[in-house]
Design an enzyme around this catalytic site. Sequence first.
Site, PDB file in Angstrom:
ATOM      1  CD  GLU A 130      -2.816  -1.070   0.049  1.00 31.50           C
ATOM      2  OE1 GLU A 130      -2.545  -1.282  -1.096  1.00 31.50           O
ATOM      3  OE2 GLU A 130      -4.123  -0.437   0.044  1.00 31.50           O
ATOM      4  CB  THR A 183      -4.721   8.710  -4.474  1.00 37.66           C
ATOM      5  OG1 THR A 183      -5.511   7.584  -5.478  1.00 37.66           O
ATOM      6  CG2 THR A 183      -5.144   7.977  -3.209  1.00 37.66           C
TER       7      THR A 183
HETATM    8  P1  ADP Z   1      -7.850   2.018  -5.558  1.00 37.70           P
HETATM    9  O1  ADP Z   1      -7.973   1.624  -4.144  1.00 37.70           O
HETATM   10  O2  ADP Z   1      -8.474   3.398  -5.667  1.00 37.70           O
HETATM   11  O3  ADP Z   1      -8.713   0.626  -6.397  1.00 37.70           O
HETATM   12  P2  ADP Z   1      -5.136   1.436  -5.567  1.00 37.70           P
HETATM   13  O4  ADP Z   1      -5.030   1.422  -4.085  1.00 37.70           O
HETATM   14  O5  ADP Z   1      -5.430  -0.066  -6.393  1.00 37.70           O
HETATM   15  O6  ADP Z   1      -6.425   2.195  -5.880  1.00 37.70           O
HETATM   16  O7  ADP Z   1      -4.026   1.970  -6.238  1.00 37.70           O
HETATM   17  C1  ADP Z   1      -3.528   1.562  -7.558  1.00 37.70           C
HETATM   18  C2  ADP Z   1      -2.209   2.096  -7.672  1.00 37.70           C
HETATM   19  O8  ADP Z   1      -1.125   1.121  -7.208  1.00 37.70           O
HETATM   20  C3  ADP Z   1      -1.764   2.489  -9.211  1.00 37.70           C
HETATM   21  O9  ADP Z   1      -1.018   3.543  -9.330  1.00 37.70           O
HETATM   22  C4  ADP Z   1      -1.212   1.252  -9.738  1.00 37.70           C
HETATM   23  O10 ADP Z   1      -0.250   1.240 -10.783  1.00 37.70           O
HETATM   24  C5  ADP Z   1      -0.441   0.712  -8.547  1.00 37.70           C
HETATM   25  N1  ADP Z   1      -0.243  -0.873  -8.465  1.00 37.70           N
HETATM   26  C6  ADP Z   1       1.053  -1.460  -8.430  1.00 37.70           C
HETATM   27  N2  ADP Z   1       0.884  -2.796  -8.489  1.00 37.70           N
HETATM   28  C7  ADP Z   1      -0.585  -3.075  -8.460  1.00 37.70           C
HETATM   29  C8  ADP Z   1      -1.268  -4.130  -8.472  1.00 37.70           C
HETATM   30  N3  ADP Z   1      -0.703  -5.494  -8.707  1.00 37.70           N
HETATM   31  N4  ADP Z   1      -2.489  -4.123  -8.235  1.00 37.70           N
HETATM   32  C9  ADP Z   1      -3.102  -2.998  -8.464  1.00 37.70           C
HETATM   33  N5  ADP Z   1      -2.419  -1.751  -8.419  1.00 37.70           N
HETATM   34  C10 ADP Z   1      -1.165  -1.833  -8.374  1.00 37.70           C
END
Ligand code: ADP
Length: 308
Positions: A130, A183
């Site tokens: 995270e 974000t």
């Molecule tokens: P949300 O909670 O709003 O769905 P996330 O917490 O999933 O958003 O954040 C996504 C971010 O994390 C993006 O910048 C993405 O490129 C990065 N990221 C890196 N690895 C992963 C992964 N395995 N799955 C999802 N997002 C990833």
Amino acid sequence: MKANEIKVFCPATIANISCGFDVLGVALDAVGDEMTVRKIEEKGIKITKLIGQDLPMETHKNVAGVAGLALLLASDYDGGFEIEINKKIKPGSGIGSSAASSAGAVWAMNHLLGNPFQSTELVRFAMEGERLASDVAHADNVAPALFGGFTLVRSYEPLDIVPIPAPADLFATIIHPQIEIKTSDSRKILKTTISMETGIKQWGNVGGLIAGLFMEDYDLIGRSLVDHIVEPIRSILIPGFDEVKKASLKAGALGAGISGSGPSIFALSKGNETALKVADAMKKVYEQIGIDYEIHVSKINMDGVRPI
Ligand code: ADP
């Protein structure tokens, strides 16, 4: 399935549940990623396959790699792992896309190593993922993804996660308008102080929500799904938010709010039938405004990450 390999379902999660900003989350059943994790002799972590979304496969740039490395560093295992990710949760949607990968990776690795780590330790490893995704090591998505049900992050230092039960008939409806909110922007607009008066209202609702979940008192859950601090500010970034919320409540939802840092909006309802009616009401709003959306109706996932 070979003993050195496991395939898991990694649930989507709603964090920042109304009054529970940064502390309350819940796991979903109908939406999630799939991951296969395999033990290999070579040290370190390799992401060998990633389908469904365009995301980096380098270990240090993918949250699954980063969370996995945190676990490897703490373990006495001197081999490594290969990871395949079938990404079904869109990153940036507000339903814990990164948390699903972080939680899935550490849960599967712990399982393959014979479960040397406790759940709270797994949360800590997953939080490193995270940190990569959002610069802050939040636990309110990874905790429910690992534990299932609702979770309360009672304290970050020391980390103290409290599992909260969910009444069997509680369903979530989540609509994801296809717009992008950074974000960083949704963090930037928040104030850093609140008044005593606002604090009193907010912690009354957090207590009410937790009590409602334990007592299976749907009305109390509904009365407590109120956010006096974050929602009034952040909802400005989500077109149609007020209309979606109003329409959801009119269709019978107990309450509604922003999922994670948005743009997804969630509603909780008693019963699948009401949750489906809420979905129809939400859809209508975005159809009228002319914004594309994805919608999910899900019961609460009580298991967290699970083998499939
Ligand atoms: P949300 O909670 O709003 O769905 P996330 O917490 O999933 O958003 O954040 C996504 C971010 O994390 C993006 O910048 C993405 O490129 C990065 N990221 C890196 N690895 C992963 C992964 N395995 N799955 C999802 N997002 C990833």
